[in-house]
Design a protein around this motif. Structure first.
Motif, short mmCIF file in Angstrom:
data_model
loop_
_atom_site.label_atom_id
_atom_site.label_comp_id
_atom_site.label_asym_id
_atom_site.label_seq_id
_atom_site.Cartn_x
_atom_site.Cartn_y
_atom_site.Cartn_z
N ARG A 1 19.22 -4.90 -7.10
CA ARG A 1 17.95 -4.98 -6.37
C ARG A 1 17.39 -3.58 -6.13
NH1 ARG A 1 16.66 -4.45 -0.84
NH2 ARG A 1 14.72 -5.55 -0.31
N THR A 2 18.24 -2.67 -5.63
CA THR A 2 17.80 -1.31 -5.34
C THR A 2 17.41 -0.58 -6.62
OG1 THR A 2 19.27 -1.25 -3.42
CG2 THR A 2 18.48 0.86 -4.27
N HIS A 3 18.23 -0.75 -7.66
CA HIS A 3 18.00 -0.08 -8.94
C HIS A 3 16.67 -0.53 -9.56
CE1 HIS A 3 18.92 1.67 -12.85
NE2 HIS A 3 18.76 0.49 -13.42
N LEU A 4 16.43 -1.83 -9.56
CA LEU A 4 15.22 -2.37 -10.18
C LEU A 4 13.96 -1.98 -9.40
CD1 LEU A 4 16.63 -5.83 -11.19
CD2 LEU A 4 15.52 -4.23 -12.77
N ALA A 5 14.06 -1.97 -8.08
CA ALA A 5 12.89 -1.61 -7.28
C ALA A 5 12.44 -0.18 -7.60
CB ALA A 5 13.21 -1.75 -5.79
N ALA A 6 13.42 0.73 -7.73
CA ALA A 6 13.07 2.11 -8.08
C ALA A 6 12.55 2.20 -9.51
CB ALA A 6 14.30 3.01 -7.89
N MET A 7 13.20 1.48 -10.42
CA MET A 7 12.84 1.55 -11.84
C MET A 7 11.43 1.00 -12.09
SD MET A 7 15.02 0.03 -15.04
CE MET A 7 14.55 -1.68 -14.85
N LEU A 8 11.06 -0.06 -11.38
CA LEU A 8 9.77 -0.72 -11.61
C LEU A 8 8.67 -0.23 -10.67
CD1 LEU A 8 11.08 -4.37 -12.13
CD2 LEU A 8 10.38 -2.71 -13.88
N GLY A 9 8.98 0.75 -9.82
CA GLY A 9 7.97 1.26 -8.91
C GLY A 9 7.54 0.26 -7.86
N LEU A 10 8.49 -0.54 -7.38
CA LEU A 10 8.16 -1.58 -6.41
C LEU A 10 8.30 -1.11 -4.96
CD1 LEU A 10 10.02 -4.60 -8.10
CD2 LEU A 10 7.61 -3.95 -8.31
N VAL A 11 8.68 0.16 -4.76
CA VAL A 11 8.93 0.65 -3.40
C VAL A 11 7.66 1.29 -2.86
CG1 VAL A 11 10.39 2.08 -1.96
CG2 VAL A 11 11.32 1.10 -4.08
N PRO A 12 7.01 0.69 -1.88
CA PRO A 12 5.78 1.27 -1.34
C PRO A 12 6.09 2.43 -0.40
CG PRO A 12 6.32 -0.72 -0.14
CD PRO A 12 7.35 -0.59 -1.24
N ALA A 13 5.08 3.20 -0.10
CA ALA A 13 5.23 4.26 0.89
C ALA A 13 5.32 3.64 2.28
CB ALA A 13 4.05 5.22 0.81
N GLY A 14 5.74 4.47 3.24
CA GLY A 14 5.82 4.01 4.62
C GLY A 14 7.24 3.98 5.12
N PHE A 15 7.38 3.64 6.39
CA PHE A 15 8.68 3.63 7.06
C PHE A 15 9.05 2.21 7.47
CE2 PHE A 15 7.05 7.97 8.45
CZ PHE A 15 7.69 8.62 7.41
N ALA A 16 10.22 1.76 7.03
CA ALA A 16 10.71 0.44 7.39
C ALA A 16 12.03 0.60 8.15
CB ALA A 16 10.92 -0.42 6.15
N PHE A 17 11.95 0.50 9.47
CA PHE A 17 13.14 0.63 10.31
C PHE A 17 13.80 -0.73 10.47
CE2 PHE A 17 10.67 4.34 11.61
CZ PHE A 17 11.65 5.31 11.72
N LEU A 18 15.11 -0.70 10.67
CA LEU A 18 15.87 -1.94 10.82
C LEU A 18 17.15 -1.65 11.58
CD1 LEU A 18 16.73 -4.90 9.94
CD2 LEU A 18 17.79 -3.80 7.94
N TRP A 19 17.47 -2.51 12.54
CA TRP A 19 18.79 -2.48 13.18
C TRP A 19 19.71 -3.46 12.46
CZ3 TRP A 19 20.02 1.28 16.28
CH2 TRP A 19 19.09 1.84 17.15
N VAL A 20 20.88 -3.01 12.09
CA VAL A 20 21.94 -3.90 11.62
C VAL A 20 22.97 -3.97 12.74
CG1 VAL A 20 23.71 -4.32 9.88
CG2 VAL A 20 21.52 -3.30 9.22
N VAL A 21 23.27 -5.18 13.20
CA VAL A 21 24.12 -5.36 14.39
C VAL A 21 25.28 -6.30 14.06
CG1 VAL A 21 22.18 -4.96 15.95
CG2 VAL A 21 22.70 -7.29 15.22
N ASP A 22 26.18 -6.40 15.01
CA ASP A 22 27.33 -7.32 14.91
C ASP A 22 28.19 -7.04 13.67
OD1 ASP A 22 26.50 -8.50 17.22
OD2 ASP A 22 25.70 -10.31 16.29
#
Length: 608
Positions: free
Chosen positions: A413-434
């Protein structure tokens, strides 16, 4: 020379409002242009560049000095600010409306020709930049990064001071208590055969400060880990370290969000929306295959085990029957991938344990795939529907044990998003818990802490410490920004009996626990309050907010990938006399020095 004032103004601060003023400037020659009757010098300091005009009609002496000036010479210039003639303005400069006509000039120091241009976006090997870091730091983009580092640190201090925190220093010379990486050891001359360790984090000291009643502590602190390096790792790094008493998870998270929002506002000039979304560790792994997912794009991992359990495709049905699973991702617009491109993706997934990669191309002419013959009418439509895919998309599937499926598809998923230019600009924050509190280490043949062994378990899971440690969930949390772990923390254990029970769960013998952490256990007997905290990677935060690819571009004097300082030549040999004073004898293995190994880790790779 009898100079009384080196400068009255910074070069980059001059503007139309200063026209007619007499000024004194000091800086470096960024560029020199000789137009015969006039010499133009772009004079640079940390605030920017201003054009200085040398005319023999204004000052023959200053003009003569300017004839001898070369790039990176250090000058002191006196002159008058004038408006540039119409049509000669430079909109690319802050000072582009004005210029300074020089009435006097002094060469404060000459300079050799630099090994690279002192300007932005240079195509220069990084090792050369680090070898001449004092020149690299003169470049405007590097000066801006260091300026933003200062402003970010000030924003942190101002915010935490306003919220009742005290900045308290903790020791740099402390005791070795390995926290997942090797310690940097410092021999003690006055205590032969004994060593200090440079801190991997102030973890134990900040907990002790809570026992001491300091209530709210913070520190922008240097930490040290002798570990293999990557773009976002350094042997010495800076973190924003925070600890609070009488708090639970929500208290730490809400304060952290407000702090990060304040830093984003100051450094990047953006307003981030709070509260940040939260995902449990289990859901992050289930839907993204990683505990630090980037939420700026889709392609979530989707479980299709129930749809394929009874299929004639034995790879899928067999994985489900064996207790594994089948998951897929829908890659938008990738149905036109060639067989060679899909083979490359298959090889990439194999790096993460996948034994194969099944695919279905949803072309305008209909689905295409070598596995179509194993599916009944309607089953392909059901798979496409479950993955929310349409014509033009590519469906990719992995069937295996759940951890392998998650790891390999998450990496794809990460590899393809970078390869296909699917990653938009901006900041996406996220808490991972538990997070899980513990994980089983096959090498050590025992459980180890995922974060560190002072992390509190969820209250309802404490009985599982003795019976099923792998199922215990931690009161731990990580902040993720754009797929990068920005920081982490937890609510801490504050009762001795619970801390000793966790030590037993990781097979830490009582005598070893007493030797390493006896002072902490003893402190818990004197009324330790409930407490928790977090630490953010300061360098990593700046890297992301400023859009840099490596933290080396936001650290004044970083090390290389091999932990070397190319400018000073560190690490370097020391004399036999210095070693003798420390009662140390070197026993080297050729061709390189053997790296000392620390006994098995007490914790996993995560920190505060």
């Amino acid at each position: 020379m009898g100079l009384q004032v080196y400068r009255s103004d910074y070069c980059g601060d001059l503007a139309a409002r200063d026209v007619g003023r007499k000024v004194i400037l000091a800086g470096w020659v960024h560029r020199r242009r000789d137009h015969g009757g006039l010499i133009f010098i772009d004079l640079r300091d940390r605030e920017g560049i201003v054009q200085v005009v040398f005319s023999p009609e204004v000052s023959a002496e200053a003009f003569k000095i300017a004839e001898a000036v070369r790039g990176e010479y250090v000058l002191r210039v006196e002159g008058e600010v004038r408006r540039r003639p119409p049509g000669t303005e430079n909109p690319r400069l802050k000072t582009g409306e004005v210029e300074v006509y020089a009435t006097a000039c002094n060469i404060l120091n000459r300079a050799k020709t630099p090994p690279f241009l002192i300007e932005d976006e240079i195509n220069v090997d990084e090792d050369l930049r680090l070898r001449y870091r004092y020149l690299d730091l003169r470049r405007p983009e590097m000066q801006e990064a260091i300026r933003m580092r200062h402003r970010a640190a000030k924003a942190v201090r101002d915010f935490l001071d306003a919220h009742g925190f005290w900045e308290i220093e903790t020791p740099m010379l402390t005791k070795s208590t390995p926290e997942g990486a090797r310690d940097y050891l410092v021999p003690s001359r006055v205590n032969p055969g004994r060593f200090y360790a440079l801190p991997q984090s102030p973890q134990l000291f900040k907990q002790i400060l809570m026992v001491a009643g300091m209530d709210r502590y913070f520190q922008i602190v240097r930490c040290f880990r002798d570990e293999d390096l990557r773009a976002d790792r350094q042997p010495e790094f800076t973190q924003i370290d925070i600890e609070m008493s009488f708090v639970d998870v929500d208290d730490v998270l809400s304060l952290s969000e407000a702090l990060i929002a304040a830093v984003c506002r100051e450094v990047a000039g953006v307003e981030v929306k709070t509260p940040f979304p939260r995902l449990t560790y289990a859901d992050a792994m289930e839907f993204y295959g990683t505990d630090k997912p980037d939420l700026r794009y889709g392609m979530r991992l989707t479980d299709v085990s129930d749809l394929v359990a009874g299929s004639e495709f034995k790879v899928f049905a067999g994985a489900v029957a064996a207790g594994g699973c089948v998951k897929g991702i829908a890659v938008p617009g990738a149905a036109s991938f060639s067989r060679r491109e899909i083979d490359e993706l298959t090889r990439y997934a194999a790096l993460f344990g996948a034994k194969g990669l099944a695919y279905i191309q949803l072309t305008p002419e209909g689905p295409k795939s070598p596995i179509l013959k194993f599916f009944k009418p309607g089953e392909i439509e059901a798979l496409a529907g479950r993955l929310e895919a349409g014509t033009g998309d590519l469906l990719l599937f992995v069937a295996d044990r759940r951890p392998v499926v998650q790891r390999s598809l998450g990496a794809l998923r990460t590899h393809l998003a970078a390869m296909l230019g699917l990653v938009p600009a901006g900041f996406a924050f996220l808490w991972v818990v538990d997070f899980p509190l513990l994980e089983y280490d096959e090498t050590e043949q025992r459980y180890v802490a995922v974060h560190h062994p002072f992390t509190a378990p969820r209250e309802e899971d404490i009985p599982l410490l003795a019976t099923d440690p792998g199922r215990v969930r931690a009161k731990a949390y990580d902040l993720v920004l754009n797929g990068v772990e920005l920081g982490g923390g937890s609510i801490r254990i504050h009762r001795r009996e619970v801390q000793e029970e966790l030590f037993r769960a990781i097979d830490l013998r009582p005598e070893e626990a007493a030797e390493k952490f006896g002072f902490l256990l003893e402190a818990f007997e004197y009324g330790a309050p409930p407490h928790g905290g977090i630490a953010f990677g300061f360098d990593r935060l700046l890297m992301l907010l400023l859009g840099r690819k490596t933290i080396r571009d936001v650290i004044p004097f970083p090390k290389t990938q091999s932990a070397q300082d190319l400018m000073t030549g560190a690490p370097a040999p020391v004399t036999a006399h210095q070693l003798a004073e420390l009662h140390i004898r070197l026993q080297l293995k050729e061709p390189a020095v053997a790296r000392a190994q620390v006994s098995g880790p007490l914790v996993g790779s995560k920190g505060n």
